[in-house]
Design an enzyme around this catalytic site. Structure first.
Site, PDB file in Angstrom:
ATOM      1  N   ASP A 270      15.417   8.229   3.394  1.00 21.42           N
ATOM      2  CA  ASP A 270      14.852   7.850   4.688  1.00 21.42           C
ATOM      3  C   ASP A 270      15.332   6.432   5.001  1.00 21.42           C
ATOM      4  OD1 ASP A 270      13.023   7.761   6.931  1.00 21.42           O
ATOM      5  OD2 ASP A 270      11.841   6.413   5.655  1.00 21.42           O
ATOM      6  N   ASP A 272      13.909   3.856   7.858  1.00 19.30           N
ATOM      7  CA  ASP A 272      12.899   2.834   8.173  1.00 19.30           C
ATOM      8  C   ASP A 272      11.719   2.906   7.203  1.00 19.30           C
ATOM      9  OD1 ASP A 272      14.609   2.359  10.233  1.00 19.30           O
ATOM     10  OD2 ASP A 272      13.396   3.345  11.758  1.00 19.30           O
TER      11      ASP A 272
END
Ligand SMILES: [Zn+2]
Length: 454
Positions: A270, A272
């Site tokens: 991922d 952020d």
């Protein structure tokens, strides 16, 4: 009959101690001359018409390879009386070129799924397809810029001015080229480059290089060039240090495992809250808002060194909401790649979903306000990556900071690690639980590497 060209003109001055008076393409890796690895690879992928361009000690090269009968291929030897440069040599043999040609550099150790590269060239409609890869020292490499469709838009040669954010894509010296695209260069190959955009050749010089002259010249003339980005193995053997590291990697199986013919282990990451700071509810909308979390470069560098693919999968509804355009998002990702590159780390691929399902906001882009299949926790981007990079799902992982990531991992059949940064799993959106939880990405990567079966 598919045609491959091997450029074997290199002398290997810096390898004199290892080579004696043999030419560089005959240096031995795993007990075999480099050129034999290349011929075997070409044969394996159905290239049975091979032209070998030799200059220094052409006799030794001819003796080593013969006519190719050993492999069941036809090898013709093109002898250069004097060096003409990589493209100059090929242009001198223009009449013997097939309509489409694969170009390999004889001083590189290569293990690439050439069939996949060849098919990509057939599909993309470009006049030339350049094999590009991220490396661990992009700041002192010549870099190539591609647009969202993979079309090459610029060549950026080193040195790179500070504060410029660049994609980490390096021309590795492996091409598929249509013969007709070379035609304009034939008449002038012995004099000067046909295009004002070409650099690196002085008037009167007879050296003509694919990377420095021909491709930049084609780009300046508006020719369609495609960048084929891949994590597969290509390293040049120019110095004793590089030669030793290639031999060590060959013996350790790294070279063999890197081909996309072999299923790859990946960690899906991922963005952020996992790689970079969460800045606001809005998300990162400009490059100056993007900063790496502590230890992230070291974590990704560990994946790179273990031969594990580092693949970013990120929802970027900022695009659909109109906070940030796709070209702006590209610059944000260029900054991410540049910051990692400073610390000798690289991402193998970044996939993002630009969509968002809820309509009715000021400034939004209605065409992206759709209920798509690529927004996590849906698995469209992961399935795309698995197809494009031949990823072994059952050996791969997803690391993220939200329950959306954990749900994505569950939906995709991946093992998951939750990190304590970003949301730290406290977003409450989904019920999925992680296979493992730890504080930072670095700890998560250590866990993954400890539990890797390879
Ligand atoms: Zn989407």
């Amino acid at each position: 009959m598919k045609q491959a060209l091997i450029l074997a003109g290199g002398k290997g001055t810096r390898l004199k101690d290892r080579l004696g008076d043999l030419p560089k393409p005959l240096i031995r890796v795993g007990g075999k001359p480099l050129l034999e690895h290349q011929v075997a690879l070409a044969w394996h992928h159905g290239f049975t018409d091979i032209l070998v361009f030799a200059c220094y000690r052409a006799d030794a090269i001819q003796e080593a390879l013969g006519d190719g009968a050993r492999w069941g291929v036809r090898i013709r030897h093109e002898l250069e009386a004097e060096p003409r440069g990589t493209a100059g040599a090929v242009l001198a043999a223009y009449d013997r070129l097939a309509d489409t040609l694969l170009v390999l550099y004889g001083d590189t150790m290569v293990n690439v799924d050439l069939s996949r590269l060849w098919q990509a060239h057939q599909a993309n409609g470009a006049e030339a397809t350049l094999f590009l890869h991220p490396n661990d020292h992009p700041l002192d490499s010549d870099l190539v810029e591609v647009d969202a469709t993979g079309r090459i838009s610029a060549f950026h040669n080193r040195p790179h001015p500070p504060g410029q954010w660049r994609q980490n894509l390096v021309n590795a010296g492996l091409y598929v080229v249509n013969r007709r695209a070379l035609e304009p260069w034939v008449a002038t190959a012995d004099r000067s480059p046909p295009c004002a955009g070409a650099t690196g050749v002085k008037p009167g010089s007879r050296l003509l290089d694919f990377g420095r002259d021909v491709f930049p010249g084609m780009l300046a003339a508006g020719v369609h060039l495609h960048g084929y980005a891949s994590p597969e193995y290509i390293k040049d053997i120019g110095t004793p240090e590089r030669y030793d590291s290639v031999c060590a990697e060959y013996d350790a199986g790294v070279v063999h495992r890197s081909s996309l013919e072999v299923p790859q282990v990946a960690v899906f990451l991922d963005r952020d809250g996992t790689l970079v700071s969460e800045v606001s509810r809005q998300g990162v909308c400009s490059p100056d808002q993007l900063e790496l979390l502590p230890g992230v470069a070291e974590a990704i560098r560990s994946l790179n060194r273990a031969g594990v693919r580092a693949v970013v999968i990120t929802n970027q509804p900022v695009v659909a909401k109109g906070f940030c355009s796709e070209p702006e998002l590209q610059v944000i990702h260029n900054k991410l790649e540049t910051l990692l590159g400073r610390d000798h780390a690289f991402l193998d691929r970044i996939y993002y979903c630009p969509h968002h399902p809820e309509k009715g906001f000021l400034g939004e882009r209605p065409e992206l306000k759709v209920d798509c299949g690529c927004r996590k926790p849906r698995t469209g981007l992961i399935e795309q990556a698995i197809g494009e990079l031949n990823i072994a799902r059952e050996e791969s992982w997803l690391i993220g900071d939200s329950t959306t990531d954990l749900q994505t991992a569950r939906n995709a059949g991946l093992r998951s690690v939750l990190v304590g940064t970003g949301y730290g799993g406290k977003d409450g959106r989904h019920s999925a639980t992680p296979d493992h939880a730890c504080a930072t990405l670095l700890e998560a990567v250590r866990h993954v590497l400890q539990h890797s079966t390879r």
